[in-house]
Motif scaffolding. Structure first.
Motif, short mmCIF file in Angstrom:
data_model
loop_
_atom_site.label_atom_id
_atom_site.label_comp_id
_atom_site.label_asym_id
_atom_site.label_seq_id
_atom_site.Cartn_x
_atom_site.Cartn_y
_atom_site.Cartn_z
N VAL A 106 1.01 -1.24 0.03
CA VAL A 106 0.18 -0.06 0.01
C VAL A 106 0.78 1.17 -0.19
N VAL A 107 0.71 2.09 -0.77
CA VAL A 107 1.27 3.44 -0.66
C VAL A 107 0.64 4.35 0.06
N PHE A 108 1.73 4.86 1.08
CA PHE A 108 1.08 5.88 1.96
C PHE A 108 1.26 7.23 1.61
N CYS A 109 -0.01 8.19 1.45
CA CYS A 109 0.43 9.57 1.07
C CYS A 109 0.06 10.49 2.01
N ARG A 110 1.02 11.06 2.78
CA ARG A 110 0.76 11.84 3.85
C ARG A 110 0.24 13.32 3.14
N GLY A 111 -1.14 13.74 3.64
CA GLY A 111 -1.62 14.88 3.17
C GLY A 111 -3.25 14.82 3.34
N LYS A 112 -3.82 15.89 2.82
CA LYS A 112 -5.31 15.96 3.04
C LYS A 112 -5.72 15.43 1.46
N GLY A 113 -6.60 14.52 1.55
CA GLY A 113 -7.21 14.02 0.37
C GLY A 113 -8.41 14.73 -0.09
N THR A 114 -8.59 15.07 -1.45
CA THR A 114 -9.82 15.73 -1.79
C THR A 114 -10.13 15.23 -3.09
N VAL A 115 -11.61 14.74 -3.23
CA VAL A 115 -12.12 14.29 -4.51
C VAL A 115 -12.11 15.46 -5.44
N VAL A 116 -11.59 15.73 -6.32
CA VAL A 116 -11.63 16.80 -7.37
C VAL A 116 -12.26 16.56 -8.69
N ASP A 117 -12.52 15.41 -9.04
CA ASP A 117 -13.10 15.00 -9.98
C ASP A 117 -13.44 13.51 -10.11
N VAL A 121 -8.26 12.11 -6.98
CA VAL A 121 -7.97 12.64 -5.64
C VAL A 121 -6.86 13.52 -5.52
N GLU A 122 -6.92 14.73 -5.04
CA GLU A 122 -5.88 15.60 -4.81
C GLU A 122 -5.33 15.20 -3.68
N VAL A 123 -3.86 15.19 -3.35
CA VAL A 123 -3.27 14.96 -2.06
C VAL A 123 -2.43 16.29 -1.78
N SER A 124 -2.88 17.27 -0.92
CA SER A 124 -1.87 18.08 -0.41
C SER A 124 -1.42 18.00 0.91
N GLY A 125 -0.14 17.97 0.93
CA GLY A 125 0.51 17.78 2.00
C GLY A 125 2.11 18.26 2.07
N PRO A 126 3.10 18.15 2.85
CA PRO A 126 4.04 18.55 3.20
C PRO A 126 4.89 18.72 1.73
N ALA A 127 4.67 17.61 1.01
CA ALA A 127 5.76 17.48 -0.18
C ALA A 127 4.81 18.20 -1.29
N GLY A 128 3.85 19.10 -1.20
CA GLY A 128 3.37 19.64 -2.17
C GLY A 128 2.01 19.13 -2.53
N SER A 129 1.38 19.21 -3.83
CA SER A 129 0.28 18.50 -4.13
C SER A 129 0.48 17.52 -5.37
N GLU A 130 -0.27 16.52 -5.35
CA GLU A 130 -0.23 15.38 -6.41
C GLU A 130 -1.73 14.94 -6.50
N ARG A 131 -1.85 14.58 -7.74
CA ARG A 131 -2.98 14.03 -8.07
C ARG A 131 -3.08 12.33 -8.19
N LEU A 132 -3.93 11.72 -7.89
CA LEU A 132 -3.98 10.19 -7.81
C LEU A 132 -5.25 9.80 -8.69
N LYS A 133 -5.06 8.94 -9.58
CA LYS A 133 -6.34 8.60 -10.42
C LYS A 133 -6.67 7.12 -9.85
#
Length: 187
Positions: A106-117, A121-133
């Protein structure tokens, strides 16, 4: 953009267990958590309150030793040491969950997850933002305690359960407002 079969938002008992189960079923899984895996139960509820309750139980037993023919001297009680023990237990169990997630792939992503579409899911965290499909999204964000405005939460006189679980000194008196699991165990 990283692509997953399942993205789980929320790393409490519902979220991390769902992530582990999906991984065990052969799915490519990401777990998104803003704070730390384990949720309220591990960090603010069941585990910390039971650890402190165990310390109180030992103290209560100690007070009854002499009546049972056992002579012993209580040199003192350190609330700070009890809190340190509680923190160590929580840390060890948190590390265990991280180990299980990693071992399961399991890939752990630290940050706030927001369903954007749809499926994103957009993950906003200490390392910046990234999108997960994701083909599937599980939302397991749990709950948060209410802070009624009638009580001025200042961290000194009026505390949240989280602050109460980290007191290094015992207050002379304490009123617990709320009869949920955490409130009852704190009382």
């Amino acid at each position: 953009m990283s692509v997953f079969d399942v993205v789980v938002i929320g790393g409490g008992p519902g979220g991390y267990v769902a992530a582990l189960r999906a991984a065990r079923e052969g799915q490519k899984v990401a777990l998104v958590e803003e704070r730390e895996v384990g949720g309220t139960c591990l960090h603010l509820g069941c585990i910390p309150t039971k650890a402190l309750h165990r310390t109180a139980f030992y103290l209560r037993c100690f007070k009854h030793f002499e009546r049972n023919g056992i002579r012993a001297d209580l040199k003192g009680f350190s609330p700070a040491a009890a809190v340190a023990r509680k923190d160590g237990l929580v840390k060890r169990l948190t590390a265990g969950i991280h180990y299980l997630l990693k071992k399961s792939g399991v890939v752990f992503c630290r940050g706030k997850g927001t369903v954007v579409d749809r499926g994103e899911v957009e993950v906003s965290g200490p390392a910046g933002s990234e999108r997960l499909k994701a083909q599937n999204i599980i939302i397991a964000t749990g709950s948060a305690p209410q802070k009624p405005p009638v009580f001025p939460f200042d961290g000194e006189t009026v505390l949240t359960g989280e602050e109460a679980l980290s007191l290094k000194e015992l207050p002379a008196s304490l009123a617990v407002v709320g009869g949920g699991v955490i409130g009852c165990e704190l009382a």
